[in-house]
Design an enzyme around this catalytic site. Structure first.
Site, PDB file in Angstrom:
ATOM      1  N   ASP A 183       6.494   0.423   2.091  1.00 37.93           N
ATOM      2  CA  ASP A 183       7.005  -0.771   2.764  1.00 37.93           C
ATOM      3  C   ASP A 183       6.599  -2.014   1.974  1.00 37.93           C
ATOM      4  OD1 ASP A 183       4.303  -1.007   3.281  1.00 37.93           O
ATOM      5  OD2 ASP A 183       4.468  -0.327   5.353  1.00 37.93           O
ATOM      6  N   TYR A 221      -2.630  -0.148  10.692  1.00 36.25           N
ATOM      7  CA  TYR A 221      -3.843   0.054   9.894  1.00 36.25           C
ATOM      8  C   TYR A 221      -5.045  -0.575  10.554  1.00 36.25           C
ATOM      9  CZ  TYR A 221      -1.346   2.115   6.022  1.00 36.25           C
ATOM     10  OH  TYR A 221      -0.610   2.954   5.232  1.00 36.25           O
ATOM     11  N   ASP A 266       0.802  -1.228   0.000  1.00 41.66           N
ATOM     12  CA  ASP A 266       0.000   0.000   0.000  1.00 41.66           C
ATOM     13  C   ASP A 266       0.829   1.270   0.000  1.00 41.66           C
ATOM     14  OD1 ASP A 266       0.470  -0.465   3.017  1.00 41.66           O
ATOM     15  OD2 ASP A 266      -0.427   1.537   2.930  1.00 41.66           O
ATOM     16  N   GLU A 279       6.253   9.804   1.714  1.00 43.58           N
ATOM     17  CA  GLU A 279       5.829   8.453   1.355  1.00 43.58           C
ATOM     18  C   GLU A 279       4.576   8.482   0.481  1.00 43.58           C
ATOM     19  OE1 GLU A 279       5.433   4.066   3.442  1.00 43.58           O
ATOM     20  OE2 GLU A 279       5.038   5.845   4.664  1.00 43.58           O
TER      21      GLU A 279
END
Length: 509
Positions: free
Chosen positions: A94, A245, A91, A485
């Site tokens: 990472d 998350y 997502d 990011e």
């Protein structure tokens, strides 16, 4: 006043005096018009925003992979649980596959195509469908076993302690799931929404696949409703994955969101009844003016408002009222405005990855504007009234800021414009590709690339970073993940917004 430059009127020595006077008269007498001309190539930005998803792919890559610096990765995901969970998307920067933001990404990518696919060039529409199918193929795998939904692959603690290419990763590919005993109505509801929304996209492209998606959406939603509970409240905490998350706003909004998408995709009256009967008990009237992977309230209200406005389903009026209220919070002139803006005009919410709010809200502005225009409606915000064009201009300002109309004079999309982020917080982009450095790069061996001030060797074309701070400043620092990011859930709603501006680059009011 039109943005046409006055110097253009004087650039040609052959213009006759009377002609020049006539042109000046036209400009003066129409000065009450506000025309927003664009200097941006929205088509190029759209192409790149979709291409970005190829850089996030996990699993065996297809032969037509365009970002060729990526290779196969995590091809044995799920093997420890006896199920094939290869595929899907990382997502962000990472190498973990988080099911909650992935499902939301899928829903928003599908919604982008549903609302604005007609504005996409045919080639990009197919690319968007391919990006969507990469996600739905994976989601179907996660719901393949009865009574279970696989919601994550990869140990986030161990993964975040490494800086290595997805092609090299040797950290634990731990599988997490929700079940009847460990409920997760939040992620189950979002997965149901994703499958239902995607079924609408594939109806004209692959009807058999569309039917499969919808059937699974119904089954997953039943699971979410029958075994109520939040992944963050129970299973997420025990699994050790919070606070990465987990849903901090409860599962109720995802149940309504899933039901709303099933209603739209199937036209089944039972889902309409669910939305009508459970709105109050599940918090639809709470007027929580947020929208993102963690909170669906504003998006839910906009989505359901379509049926109130176009099908005159008056039992849904409260959803429309909440959607209106949300729109008024975005209008600076409104007495109920409370959204924070940077000095340069960017929507800003503290916490990091701010562009997720920018693109999601811009998408809702454009979508709601379409619903209002189709039914000749406006939004009353106290002493002022706001029409569809005003909402679109609000959205355009946000998208244009993202693309370069900002104090930094830079695009926040990699590869778009002359100046854009060079040091994004992304493992695959920042480490040398396998073709240039075939030797294995272990967990800590990537640190020299993480700490380097050099630009990333593999441009992740189309990636949109978290963006500048509340002062409009962006340092282009790889270590500052809150700003640098990229994420899939930034790009998914952006696809729809850019598609609208491809067809409507200039707006006037």
């Amino acid at each position: 006043m039109t943005t046409m430059k006055w110097s253009l009127l004087f650039s040609c020595s052959l213009v006759q005096p009377l002609t020049l006077l006539a042109l000046l008269f036209v400009l003066i007498t129409t000065s009450h018009l506000v025309v927003s001309y664009s200097s941006h190539d929205y088509n190029d930005a759209l192409t790149k925003s979709i291409l970005f998803f190829e850089g996030q792919r996990s699993g065996h890559l297809p032969s037509n992979q365009r970002l060729t610096w990526r290779g196969d990765s995590a091809v044995f995901d799920g093997s420890t649980a006896g199920v094939d969970l290869s595929g899907g998307y990382y997502d962000a920067g990472d190498n973990v596959k988080f099911g909650f933001p992935l499902a939301f990404t899928t829903t928003m990518l599908a919604w982008s195509v549903i609302e604005f696919g007609d504005s996409m060039p045919s080639g990009e529409l197919l690319n968007a469908a391919a990006a969507l199918r990469w996600a739905t193929d994976y989601l179907l795998k996660t719901v393949s076993l009865p009574g279970k939904i696989f919601v994550q692959v990869g140990d986030p603690i161990k993964d975040h302690n490494c800086w290595e290419r997805p092609e090299d990763m040797d950290t634990a590919r731990t599988v997490y799931m929700v079940s009847e005993e460990k409920p997760g109505s939040d992620i189950a509801g979002e997965t149901a929404a994703a499958l239902a929304a995607a079924s609408m996209v594939f109806r004209s492209l692959d009807n058999e696949y569309s039917v499969t998606l919808l059937q699974n959406a119904v089954r997953v939603f039943k699971f979410a409703d029958d075994y109520k509970g939040a992944y963050s409240d129970d299973a997420g905490v025990r699994a050790g994955v919070c606070p990465f998350y987990c849903d901090f706003d409860g599962y109720q909004d995802e149940l309504l969101w899933g039901a709303a998408w099933l209603r739209r995709a199937s036209q089944d009256a039972s889902f309409l009844t669910y939305i009508q009967d459970n709105g109050k008990t599940l918090g639809a009237d709470d007027n929580i003016n947020e929208f993102g992977w963690d909170n669906k309230h504003a998006g839910l209200n906009v989505l359901v408002s379509k049926e109130f406005l176009e099908a005159q389903e008056y039992s849904l009026e409260s959803y429309k009222a909440s959607a209106d209220s949300f729109m008024c919070t975005l209008v600076p002139e409104s007495s109920t405005s409370h959204i924070q803006y940077t000095p340069g005009g960017l929507i800003y919410k503290p916490g990091g990855s701010n562009m997720q709010h920018v693109t999601s809200i811009a998408f809702l502005l454009l979508t709601y504007a379409n619903y209002l225009e189709k039914t000749s409606q406006i939004v009353n915000c106290g002493s002022i009234s706001v029409g569809p064009t005003s909402l679109r201009l609000q959205a355009k300002k946000q998208i244009d800021y993202l693309l370069g109309d900002n104090p930094m004079k830079m695009s926040y999309m990699v590869g778009y414009g002359e100046k854009y982020p060079q040091r994004i917080h992304h493992r695959g982009s920042s480490l040398p590709s396998k073709s240039r450095h075939p030797k294995f790069i272990a967990c800590k061996e990537g640190s020299i690339y993480y700490n380097s001030s050099n630009p990333n060797p593999n441009p992740l074309i189309g990636a949109v970073v978290g963006g500048p701070g509340e002062d409009d400043v962006y340092e282009d620092d790889r270590a500052d993940f809150r700003k640098s990011e990229p994420t899939t859930y930034i790009n998914a709603p952006l696809v729809g917004a850019l598609a609208y501006f491809v067809a409507n680059p200039n707006l006037s009011a």
